[in-house]
Design a protein around this motif. Structure first.
Motif, PDB file in Angstrom:
ATOM      1  N   PRO B 182       2.555   0.296 124.584  1.00  0.00           N
ATOM      2  CA  PRO B 182       2.633   1.680 124.110  1.00  0.00           C
ATOM      3  C   PRO B 182       3.184   2.621 125.187  1.00  0.00           C
ATOM      4  O   PRO B 182       2.652   2.657 126.292  1.00  0.00           O
ATOM      5  N   GLY B 183       4.269   3.319 124.872  1.00  0.00           N
ATOM      6  CA  GLY B 183       4.790   4.333 125.790  1.00  0.00           C
ATOM      7  C   GLY B 183       5.900   3.866 126.712  1.00  0.00           C
ATOM      8  O   GLY B 183       6.568   4.687 127.347  1.00  0.00           O
ATOM      9  N   VAL B 184       6.132   2.542 126.801  1.00  0.00           N
ATOM     10  CA  VAL B 184       7.139   2.060 127.744  1.00  0.00           C
ATOM     11  C   VAL B 184       8.549   2.242 127.170  1.00  0.00           C
ATOM     12  O   VAL B 184       8.841   1.849 126.044  1.00  0.00           O
ATOM     13  N   VAL B 185       9.417   2.856 127.944  1.00  0.00           N
ATOM     14  CA  VAL B 185      10.796   3.138 127.549  1.00  0.00           C
ATOM     15  C   VAL B 185      11.749   2.076 128.118  1.00  0.00           C
ATOM     16  O   VAL B 185      12.679   1.628 127.439  1.00  0.00           O
ATOM     17  N   ALA B 186      11.532   1.678 129.348  1.00  0.00           N
ATOM     18  CA  ALA B 186      12.431   0.718 129.989  1.00  0.00           C
ATOM     19  C   ALA B 186      11.770   0.114 131.217  1.00  0.00           C
ATOM     20  O   ALA B 186      10.774   0.646 131.736  1.00  0.00           O
ATOM     21  N   GLU B 187      12.316  -1.018 131.666  1.00  0.00           N
ATOM     22  CA  GLU B 187      11.854  -1.648 132.900  1.00  0.00           C
ATOM     23  C   GLU B 187      13.057  -1.933 133.797  1.00  0.00           C
ATOM     24  O   GLU B 187      14.120  -2.326 133.314  1.00  0.00           O
ATOM     25  N   LEU B 188      12.857  -1.738 135.083  1.00  0.00           N
ATOM     26  CA  LEU B 188      13.860  -2.077 136.088  1.00  0.00           C
ATOM     27  C   LEU B 188      13.229  -3.097 137.029  1.00  0.00           C
ATOM     28  O   LEU B 188      12.077  -2.922 137.445  1.00  0.00           O
ATOM     29  N   SER B 219      14.567  -9.983 151.028  1.00  0.00           N
ATOM     30  CA  SER B 219      13.369 -10.599 150.453  1.00  0.00           C
ATOM     31  C   SER B 219      12.380  -9.563 149.931  1.00  0.00           C
ATOM     32  O   SER B 219      11.192  -9.821 149.792  1.00  0.00           O
ATOM     33  N   ILE B 220      12.912  -8.368 149.651  1.00  0.00           N
ATOM     34  CA  ILE B 220      12.041  -7.348 149.065  1.00  0.00           C
ATOM     35  C   ILE B 220      12.504  -7.047 147.649  1.00  0.00           C
ATOM     36  O   ILE B 220      13.677  -6.737 147.407  1.00  0.00           O
ATOM     37  N   GLY B 221      11.576  -7.176 146.713  1.00  0.00           N
ATOM     38  CA  GLY B 221      11.892  -6.887 145.317  1.00  0.00           C
ATOM     39  C   GLY B 221      10.789  -6.040 144.721  1.00  0.00           C
ATOM     40  O   GLY B 221       9.760  -5.799 145.368  1.00  0.00           O
ATOM     41  N   GLY B 222      10.996  -5.587 143.502  1.00  0.00           N
ATOM     42  CA  GLY B 222       9.966  -4.775 142.870  1.00  0.00           C
ATOM     43  C   GLY B 222      10.295  -4.474 141.429  1.00  0.00           C
ATOM     44  O   GLY B 222      11.354  -4.850 140.913  1.00  0.00           O
ATOM     45  N   ARG B 223       9.355  -3.813 140.785  1.00  0.00           N
ATOM     46  CA  ARG B 223       9.475  -3.476 139.360  1.00  0.00           C
ATOM     47  C   ARG B 223       9.094  -2.024 139.133  1.00  0.00           C
ATOM     48  O   ARG B 223       8.171  -1.518 139.775  1.00  0.00           O
ATOM     49  N   VAL B 224       9.807  -1.411 138.184  1.00  0.00           N
ATOM     50  CA  VAL B 224       9.421  -0.074 137.730  1.00  0.00           C
ATOM     51  C   VAL B 224       9.304  -0.088 136.212  1.00  0.00           C
ATOM     52  O   VAL B 224      10.182  -0.598 135.526  1.00  0.00           O
ATOM     53  N   PHE B 225       8.196   0.434 135.704  1.00  0.00           N
ATOM     54  CA  PHE B 225       8.070   0.661 134.265  1.00  0.00           C
ATOM     55  C   PHE B 225       8.249   2.163 134.031  1.00  0.00           C
ATOM     56  O   PHE B 225       7.495   2.971 134.587  1.00  0.00           O
ATOM     57  N   PHE B 226       9.264   2.516 133.233  1.00  0.00           N
ATOM     58  CA  PHE B 226       9.473   3.916 132.882  1.00  0.00           C
ATOM     59  C   PHE B 226       8.727   4.195 131.584  1.00  0.00           C
ATOM     60  O   PHE B 226       8.918   3.484 130.595  1.00  0.00           O
ATOM     61  N   VAL B 227       7.891   5.233 131.603  1.00  0.00           N
ATOM     62  CA  VAL B 227       7.101   5.524 130.399  1.00  0.00           C
ATOM     63  C   VAL B 227       7.320   6.967 129.933  1.00  0.00           C
ATOM     64  O   VAL B 227       7.706   7.838 130.714  1.00  0.00           O
ATOM     65  N   LYS B 228       7.072   7.172 128.652  1.00  0.00           N
ATOM     66  CA  LYS B 228       7.156   8.511 128.077  1.00  0.00           C
ATOM     67  C   LYS B 228       6.145   9.440 128.751  1.00  0.00           C
ATOM     68  O   LYS B 228       5.065   8.996 129.157  1.00  0.00           O
ATOM     69  N   GLU B 229       6.517  10.698 128.793  1.00  0.00           N
ATOM     70  CA  GLU B 229       5.558  11.703 129.278  1.00  0.00           C
ATOM     71  C   GLU B 229       4.289  11.601 128.439  1.00  0.00           C
ATOM     72  O   GLU B 229       4.358  11.295 127.241  1.00  0.00           O
TER      73      GLU B 229
END
Lengths: 260, 260
Positions: B182-188, B219-229
């Motif tokens: 619920p609320g997730v718009v995109a993932e990077l 060797s550095i990685g990561g994730r972002v979840f973009f969510v609705k306001e």
């Protein structure tokens, strides 16, 4: 390099979420063994007499061999008790012999007998006053990073004395480490395995089994470490949890095993 | 009953004690499989391209099948980028197409690119402002209790599209769960595997791979979840971590696999 492999299993959710402790295990093994040991612990977690775990936490951590302390295993003696009151009375007498004050010995037995659920770790009590000294609550103080140096020699040594069960194999290694810790006077323990009524008192010189320390069918067990007044608790818990210890069977017995 | 099996491995001590994250894995499998899956995870922890772990935490937890939500896997597309700047520019364009504001898309890429160490979990950013919303610090928000419903059909489906590596197998399952939340718009995301420079943007409709989201050897990685306001973060993290989700390959592809 050595591998500390430790497992804790619970039913009804994780321990942290109120689950009931089902089983735990601690090993310190070489590179060739750790995966097999881990697999055995997972198997054991789901086939325990207390029930099948629905939460298992397994940790594997490397430990430098340089840091390992070698200690000698405590010798074993057994005392048959006619019933639980007699067993507990004899256990208290053994605690007193080890240097625990009578009131503290009595308080220790009452502390384990009064538990509402099994603890993963131990309570630390003052050997003089019987007052609980640690603040680990229902979790208790864990003992980690120890194992037997030569497992086959150990099993042979135990078997020659008539001891074949897993409980004693593990408890004696743990108790030998505990009694080698700074400030520890004695340990009291009985198992949470409902089918196993034998418990023990460990002192600096001997591990004494008492056949009737709890009623058959009781699935609540626990441990008490009795320590000298003014024991540095931080130093003690650090030793118990982090210092890698390898336990050797007494020298004459090793020679005996080798000569076979 | 299903078994959630999850592993995290670090070097230089436990994650909690400042160790460097080496690898992690999440599976949700049946009773016949979980021990094998656990053994594979332990093996993987000590044979990762980032190095051998000296701390491994493996958790096994049962999950009721009644509670499992079935979702469909996102379709895949790939975009070849000539270099990292071009790859990141294309990824930002894809984020904007998914509904992320330009400033937030840019902030997301900068957040992962600016990490000082790999995160076990993800940062949650507002899709409108780019502001970080979660308070999980360097740990990040984990996604647990998901797997592919039919692994062989999935591998066939991936292989027919030319995708054979483990990274995409796992990332696509994770992204499909994340985008169903619920609320997730995109993932990077881009990986912490120094040999794997491909990253991805997942939107509600497609999982887009970009071949150059980071420099080779990094060797550095990561994730972002973009969510609705105004997304309910507690509800979101509960879904991501606790709701068991089984991911199915798209229907026509399943039929195709069956007809072979």
């Amino acid at each position: 390099m050595l591998y500390s492999v430790r497992m804790r299993a619970a039913q009804g959710g994780a321990h942290e979420q109120g689950g009931t402790h089902i089983s735990g295990a601690e090993r310190l093994v070489g590179e060739a063994e750790w995966k097999q040991v881990a697999a055995e612990m997972l198997e054991r977690a789901v086939s325990h007499s207390k029930g099948s775990a629905d939460f298992i936490n397994l940790i594997v951590e490397t430990v430098s061999r340089n840091n390992v302390q070698e200690i000698t295993c405590l010798p074993i003696q057994s005392v048959a008790g006619s019933d639980v009151p007699a067993g507990r009375k004899a256990a208290q007498a053994e605690l007193i012999k080890a240097g625990v004050a009578p009131a503290a010995a009595s308080a220790g037995v009452a502390a384990v007998a009064g538990l509402q659920g099994s603890m993963r770790g131990a309570m630390v009590l003052c050997a003089k006053t019987g007052k609980r000294l640690d603040d680990s609550g229902e979790r208790g103080i864990r003992v980690s990073r120890m194992d037997i140096a030569d497992n086959q020699a150990y099993l042979n040594w135990l078997r020659r004395q008539g001891y074949g069960n897993m409980h004693i194999r593990e408890a004696l290694v743990l108790a030998s480490k505990v009694l080698s810790a700074p400030g520890v006077v004695a340990e009291l323990c009985w198992s949470d395995d409902p089918e196993y009524t034998t418990g023990y008192i460990a002192s600096a010189t001997v591990y004494t089994r008492f056949t009737n320390l709890k009623p058959y069918g009781c699935s609540i067990g626990g441990r008490v470490f009795f320590v000298k007044e003014n024991t540095d608790l931080a130093q003690l818990t650090d030793y118990l949890q982090y210092r890698p210890v390898m336990v050797k069977v007494p020298a004459e017995e090793t020679n005996d095993a080798v000569s076979r």
